[in-house]
Scaffold this active site. Sequence first.
Site, PDB file in Angstrom:
ATOM      1  N   GLY A  63       0.785  -1.228   0.000  1.00 39.31           N
ATOM      2  CA  GLY A  63       0.000   0.000   0.000  1.00 39.31           C
ATOM      3  C   GLY A  63       0.814   1.273   0.000  1.00 39.31           C
ATOM      4  N   GLU A 123       3.255 -35.830  -3.363  1.00 37.84           N
ATOM      5  CA  GLU A 123       2.697 -34.805  -2.478  1.00 37.84           C
ATOM      6  C   GLU A 123       2.690 -35.254  -1.024  1.00 37.84           C
ATOM      7  OE1 GLU A 123       2.288 -31.824  -3.427  1.00 37.84           O
ATOM      8  OE2 GLU A 123       2.574 -32.293  -5.549  1.00 37.84           O
TER       9      GLU A 123
HETATM   10  P1  ADP Z   1       2.713  -0.939  -3.249  1.00 39.10           P
HETATM   11  O1  ADP Z   1       2.827   0.418  -3.856  1.00 39.10           O
HETATM   12  O2  ADP Z   1       3.158  -0.989  -1.813  1.00 39.10           O
HETATM   13  O3  ADP Z   1       3.355  -2.013  -4.047  1.00 39.10           O
HETATM   14  P2  ADP Z   1      -0.033  -0.521  -3.826  1.00 39.10           P
HETATM   15  O4  ADP Z   1      -0.312   0.701  -3.060  1.00 39.10           O
HETATM   16  O5  ADP Z   1       0.204  -0.345  -5.277  1.00 39.10           O
HETATM   17  O6  ADP Z   1       1.166  -1.316  -3.186  1.00 39.10           O
HETATM   18  O7  ADP Z   1      -1.205  -1.562  -3.565  1.00 39.10           O
HETATM   19  C1  ADP Z   1      -1.949  -2.122  -4.611  1.00 39.10           C
HETATM   20  C2  ADP Z   1      -3.401  -2.261  -4.224  1.00 39.10           C
HETATM   21  O8  ADP Z   1      -3.551  -3.183  -3.150  1.00 39.10           O
HETATM   22  C3  ADP Z   1      -4.016  -0.980  -3.729  1.00 39.10           C
HETATM   23  O9  ADP Z   1      -4.507  -0.241  -4.798  1.00 39.10           O
HETATM   24  C4  ADP Z   1      -5.112  -1.465  -2.816  1.00 39.10           C
HETATM   25  O10 ADP Z   1      -6.270  -1.826  -3.540  1.00 39.10           O
HETATM   26  C5  ADP Z   1      -4.522  -2.720  -2.226  1.00 39.10           C
HETATM   27  N1  ADP Z   1      -3.858  -2.441  -0.948  1.00 39.10           N
HETATM   28  C6  ADP Z   1      -2.546  -2.581  -0.699  1.00 39.10           C
HETATM   29  N2  ADP Z   1      -2.259  -2.273   0.573  1.00 39.10           N
HETATM   30  C7  ADP Z   1      -3.409  -1.894   1.149  1.00 39.10           C
HETATM   31  C8  ADP Z   1      -3.760  -1.448   2.451  1.00 39.10           C
HETATM   32  N3  ADP Z   1      -2.835  -1.330   3.416  1.00 39.10           N
HETATM   33  N4  ADP Z   1      -5.053  -1.160   2.700  1.00 39.10           N
HETATM   34  C9  ADP Z   1      -5.981  -1.283   1.736  1.00 39.10           C
HETATM   35  N5  ADP Z   1      -5.710  -1.704   0.488  1.00 39.10           N
HETATM   36  C10 ADP Z   1      -4.454  -2.013   0.173  1.00 39.10           C
HETATM   37 ZN    ZN Z   2       6.735 -31.201  -5.443  1.00 31.56          ZN
END
Ligand code: ADP
Ligand code: ZN
Length: 620
Positions: A212, A432
């Site tokens: 996020g 498995e």
């Molecule tokens: P990062 O930039 O850390 O790789 P992003 O902000 O691009 O992650 O996250 C991608 C999506 O995942 C966001 O648009 C949201 O929908 C979801 N997401 C990620 N972290 C959170 C969080 N802490 N709370 C709510 N949604 C999240």
């Molecule tokens: Zn295997």
Amino acid sequence: MPIKNQDRPPRARLIGNVLLLLSGIFLLVNLFLPNLFGPQIPRVPYSLFIHQVQEQQVSRASVGQNEIRYQLKGENDQAGQVFATTPIFDLQLPKLLEEKGVEFGAPPPARNGWFTSVLGWVIPPLIFVGILQFFAGRGGGPQGALSIGKSKAKVYVEGESARTTFNDVAGVEEAKTELVEIVDFLKTPGRFTQIGARIPKGVLLVGPPGTGKTLLAKAVAGEAGVPFFSISGSEFVELFVGVGSSRVRDLFEQAKKQAPCIVFIDELDAIGKSRSSSGFYGGNDEREQTLNQLLTEMDGFAAGQQTVIVLAATNRPETLDPALLRPGRFDRQVLVDRPDLAGREAILKIHAQKVKLGADVNLKAIATRTPGFAGADLANLVNEAALLAARFRREAVSQADLNEAIERVVAGLEKKSRVLNDKEKKIVAYHEVGHALVGYLTPGSGKVEKISIIPRGMAALGYTLQLPTEDRFLMDEAEIRGQIATLLGGRSAEEIVFGSITTGASNDLQRATDLAERMVTTYGMSKVLGPLAYEKGQQAMFLGDGMSNPRRSVSDRTAEAIDQEVKEIVEQAHQRALDILETNRDLLEQISVKLLETEVIEGETLHQLLSQVKQPAAAG
Ligand code: ADP
Ligand code: ZN
Ligand code: MG
């Protein structure tokens, strides 16, 4: 929401054209001096390439007359390694690539005459550059343009309807607390400058992919109601010296005009990599210049005059150039970590608002089952569940949908259509169960929750689902050894039961060997080699020096010792797996037979069976 792409001034367009011309020249030079300018891509035998395609490890390939360049599937956000191989005349290749889901671009068929042969050489690099651009574009904003020399920053201005706020982010409370202050700075800078407080210029969001960071940066802009310039670090990095730094200049020029505002640089590590770990196309001028420009810009705007706050995100803070972290630059670091149980529940709640939930849904139970999931995984999970519910024309998402979605996210999509013959099924079953038995006895590999011989995902024929019993961030040596043994459990079972090994184990082997190698070269866990990191830090995808040689330069003797040590670790783990399975030979038989009947064993039944696993007698 993206309001507009900043117009590019005519000067930039001119530069763009000149660069395009230069790129043409570059490609022609590349044609005649491929070894001088071409990136040092490790060459592998054609047979390995085909094998990797068959194992579905290859994500894309560009097929030239004399060379095939291809890229492995990466983990998470990161791009996989790139390799080259010499093609063998093979009419089946396009079909195979297509079958295995490899994206590919092929040059026109060879005819006589220099023109076509030139095309044969020019087009693969073009495709290659295209791939590069694709990655650069993918990194940051909502759309990735294919242009050279213009600032690709996307500007977001507070839109009344869809503005991101802190309410959209959960599970990262500490980060939020820190960023609330930044919002205050942006809203009422006077309050701070009045008493002489220096407004921070740069805040670095550090954390694993999908936690996020981008979302938080948008939320800061949304809360403060200021424009938000977003660009990805990888978009600065171009093949051509000077482009990146002019983009940085451009970006800050625009930003200063709109102050107060936020500039968000995603994937800062793409430009901010430590200058000592250079090794770009003939030196590392481009990235270095870009980095220098960024530092200059950050030092340039005086606090108080224009409130431009630079937020940046990275998942590899350790690779950043120390100069970036000095006071007055990114002197604040905010950790954005994977959410804990309560955090996961909160994130699930946010995303569940977008779908219709059935009465039986218990998000807390889902959160309990998903340790280690980042926010993006959880968002993905909710969406998968909604897709499932829709497919079966249900009114609302049920708990069962969510449970199924967990497995999908963990293990890839179920593929019931693929039918195994009886013999294959039998092998997969023992394989498995082998994983499960060894996994049950070894620390660090999580609780075995489910064994299935229903094929799912791209390559896996069967799978053993292990869920970590708690949130884990650090593993000790015994646990890694345990994981390696567990990975080898499948193959060891095949050895014991059938006396032979199938190709099904190759992915396990790969992962086991990787782990062992990391123990020795990265984690410093080898007694012989000592606590040295032989591996260089994570490298950029194709342009870094990583692709030619990911290790520090070591003497032949050390290299030999590393190989020896890796081999020993794997062999010991293999022996341990064999011991466990030999000791529990009857149980292996019993569970496998049951698995062949039911195809899936999970829950209480599985726990009861596994509780009969005996430790082998002390190693002799
Ligand atoms: P990062 O930039 O850390 O790789 P992003 O902000 O691009 O992650 O996250 C991608 C999506 O995942 C966001 O648009 C949201 O929908 C979801 N997401 C990620 N972290 C959170 C969080 N802490 N709370 C709510 N949604 C999240
Ligand atoms: Zn295997
Ligand atoms: Mg991001």
